[in-house]
Design an enzyme around this catalytic site. Structure first.
Site, PDB file in Angstrom:
ATOM      1  CG  ASP A  42      -5.619  -8.212   2.607  1.00  0.00           C
ATOM      2  OD1 ASP A  42      -5.485  -7.343   1.729  1.00  0.00           O
ATOM      3  OD2 ASP A  42      -5.176  -8.076   3.757  1.00  0.00           O
ATOM      4  CG  ASP A  53     -12.763  -3.870  -2.272  1.00  0.00           C
ATOM      5  OD1 ASP A  53     -12.864  -3.431  -1.102  1.00  0.00           O
ATOM      6  OD2 ASP A  53     -12.706  -3.124  -3.263  1.00  0.00           O
ATOM      7  CB  VAL A  54     -13.777  -5.579   3.490  1.00  0.00           C
ATOM      8  CG1 VAL A  54     -13.236  -6.967   3.765  1.00  0.00           C
ATOM      9  CG2 VAL A  54     -12.730  -4.509   3.749  1.00  0.00           C
ATOM     10  CE1 TYR A 144      -7.372   4.536  10.356  1.00  0.00           C
ATOM     11  CE2 TYR A 144      -7.120   5.786  12.381  1.00  0.00           C
ATOM     12  CZ  TYR A 144      -6.950   4.618  11.674  1.00  0.00           C
ATOM     13  OH  TYR A 144      -6.359   3.526  12.283  1.00  0.00           O
ATOM     14  CE  LYS A 148      -9.776   2.595  12.104  1.00  0.00           C
ATOM     15  NZ  LYS A 148      -9.842   1.150  11.852  1.00  0.00           N
TER      16      LYS A 148
HETATM   17  N1  NAD Z   1      -0.960   0.395  12.987  1.00  0.00           N
HETATM   18  C1  NAD Z   1      -1.494   1.203  13.888  1.00  0.00           C
HETATM   19  O1  NAD Z   1      -0.800   1.995  14.556  1.00  0.00           O
HETATM   20  C2  NAD Z   1      -2.968   1.191  14.128  1.00  0.00           C
HETATM   21  C3  NAD Z   1      -3.462   1.889  15.227  1.00  0.00           C
HETATM   22  C4  NAD Z   1      -4.809   1.855  15.492  1.00  0.00           C
HETATM   23  C5  NAD Z   1      -5.655   1.139  14.657  1.00  0.00           C
HETATM   24  N2  NAD Z   1      -5.148   0.480  13.583  1.00  0.00           N
HETATM   25  C6  NAD Z   1      -6.086  -0.253  12.732  1.00  0.00           C
HETATM   26  O2  NAD Z   1      -5.661  -1.587  12.637  1.00  0.00           O
HETATM   27  C7  NAD Z   1      -6.191  -2.155  11.453  1.00  0.00           C
HETATM   28  C8  NAD Z   1      -5.098  -2.931  10.747  1.00  0.00           C
HETATM   29  O3  NAD Z   1      -4.098  -2.022  10.341  1.00  0.00           O
HETATM   30  P1  NAD Z   1      -2.552  -2.384  10.237  1.00  0.00           P
HETATM   31  O4  NAD Z   1      -1.831  -1.357  11.004  1.00  0.00           O
HETATM   32  O5  NAD Z   1      -2.345  -3.817  10.544  1.00  0.00           O
HETATM   33  O6  NAD Z   1      -2.308  -2.032   8.690  1.00  0.00           O
HETATM   34  P2  NAD Z   1      -1.668  -2.804   7.481  1.00  0.00           P
HETATM   35  O7  NAD Z   1      -1.567  -1.783   6.420  1.00  0.00           O
HETATM   36  O8  NAD Z   1      -0.467  -3.578   7.895  1.00  0.00           O
HETATM   37  O9  NAD Z   1      -2.799  -3.877   7.092  1.00  0.00           O
HETATM   38  C9  NAD Z   1      -4.039  -3.502   6.538  1.00  0.00           C
HETATM   39  C10 NAD Z   1      -4.522  -4.639   5.656  1.00  0.00           C
HETATM   40  O10 NAD Z   1      -5.831  -4.274   5.168  1.00  0.00           O
HETATM   41  C11 NAD Z   1      -5.901  -4.659   3.817  1.00  0.00           C
HETATM   42  N3  NAD Z   1      -6.918  -3.917   3.089  1.00  0.00           N
HETATM   43  C12 NAD Z   1      -6.891  -2.606   2.723  1.00  0.00           C
HETATM   44  N4  NAD Z   1      -7.987  -2.302   1.999  1.00  0.00           N
HETATM   45  C13 NAD Z   1      -8.720  -3.443   1.911  1.00  0.00           C
HETATM   46  C14 NAD Z   1      -9.942  -3.769   1.278  1.00  0.00           C
HETATM   47  N5  NAD Z   1     -10.642  -2.854   0.578  1.00  0.00           N
HETATM   48  N6  NAD Z   1     -10.407  -5.029   1.388  1.00  0.00           N
HETATM   49  C15 NAD Z   1      -9.700  -5.967   2.066  1.00  0.00           C
HETATM   50  N7  NAD Z   1      -8.534  -5.724   2.691  1.00  0.00           N
HETATM   51  C16 NAD Z   1      -8.042  -4.469   2.606  1.00  0.00           C
HETATM   52  C17 NAD Z   1      -4.493  -4.378   3.280  1.00  0.00           C
HETATM   53  O11 NAD Z   1      -4.255  -5.057   2.047  1.00  0.00           O
HETATM   54  C18 NAD Z   1      -3.632  -4.864   4.427  1.00  0.00           C
HETATM   55  O12 NAD Z   1      -3.319  -6.243   4.301  1.00  0.00           O
HETATM   56  C19 NAD Z   1      -6.763  -0.985  10.647  1.00  0.00           C
HETATM   57  O13 NAD Z   1      -8.167  -0.946  10.800  1.00  0.00           O
HETATM   58  C20 NAD Z   1      -6.131   0.211  11.300  1.00  0.00           C
HETATM   59  O14 NAD Z   1      -6.926   1.365  11.150  1.00  0.00           O
HETATM   60  C21 NAD Z   1      -3.813   0.477  13.298  1.00  0.00           C
END
Ligand code: NAD
Length: 254
Positions: A42, A53-54, A144, A148
């Protein structure tokens, strides 16, 4: 009763990106409970989390090398980090475009490119948290949606190109989940109600419900599961056109 239908993680090492929050944090916890060694990537380092940073290919390469140095192997990569910058295409800056593509799309390619090297002997699994936006589009999230969809394409490519080496790939089509991302983009209000209403179960998912699907897909017994997607969306994509049309009725801020 047979508790071992899907096999067990036994010294398996899992890397989970976006591990500090939401679905990634739940994935860390559940992989650990299922017997794997879980290491997070993260932006900020933390307990069991490396600062990576991914969206930076060299950082991903260094991070995976460090994990293999430390634990001697790499079995599972859960490419999960993601961000969204909503807005219609004409309002989006180059910087925001690059940021979303960097985290949601490029990062997962970097994980595969560097990760397969460590999986050649024993095989391995790539899981990606895609989204319902991997097979359809939500209004006002063009980058986005693009990213995806690309992740689903990457999943299929990995399955084809590395299946013979025992490497599998599965994309989770996650539905609306109660995390920081949803709270910041869709706080309580009409849009959030529409999101919830798009599911047949009538609620957001909890991050653990997404993580359970990831663990299921990664377990050794899911050995024929590759190249496809798992809908973890509470029934949302069964009636998704309805959601898009209702969202479009709400005045766009941009
Ligand atoms: N929450 C939803 O409704 C939902 C729905 C469909 C898909 N998703 C996907 O699920 C995944 C996780 O999302 P979430 O909802 O848990 O969000 P979240 O914001 O709680 O967590 C995302 C994490 O990614 C980290 N991050 C961001 N940029 C980064 C980088 N450059 N390098 C490393 N880490 C980084 C952030 O610091 C955070 O800890 C994402 O890919 C999101 O698109 C979420």
């Amino acid at each position: 009763m047979d508790h071992d239908i899907f096999g067990r993680f036994d010294g398996h090492v899992a890397v989970i990106t976006g591990a500090a929050s939401g679905i990634g944090a739940a994935s860390m916890e559940l992989f650990r409970r299922a017997g794997a060694i879980a290491v997070g990537f993260d932006l900020e380092a933390g307990p069991d989390i490396l600062s990576v940073d991914v969206s930076d290919s060299e950082a991903v390469e260094r991070g995976l090398a460090e994990v293999v140095d430390r634990y001697g192997r790499l079995d599972i990569v859960h490419g999960n980090a993601g961000i969204n910058v909503p807005g219609r295409a004409h309002s989006i800056s180059d910087a925001d475009y690059r940021r979303v593509m960097g985290v949601c799309c490029d990062a997962n390619f970097y994980l595969v490119r560097s990760g397969v090297r460590y999986m050649r002997e024993r095989g391995g699994v790539f899981l990606f948290t895609a989204s319902m936006c991997g097979i359809g589009a939500t209004p006002r999230s063009p980058i986005y949606n693009m990213a995806k969809h690309a992740v689903v394409g990457l999943t299929r490519s990995v399955a084809l190109d590395y299946g013979a080496q025992g490497i599998r790939a599965v994309a989770l089509l996650s539905g609306p989940t109660h995390t920081a991302m949803v709270d910041s983009l869709w706080p309580e209000g009409e849009l959030r109600d529409i999101l919830v209403g798009s599911t047949s179960v009538g609620r957001l998912s909890q991050p653990e419900e997404q993580a359970r699907a990831a663990v299921f897909a990664a377990l050794p017994g899911s050995s024929y599961l590759t190249g496809g997607v798992i809908n973890v969306d509470g029934g949302a994509t069964a009636g998704w056109n309805e959601m898009a049309s209702r969202m479009l009725q709400i005045k766009a801020p941009v």
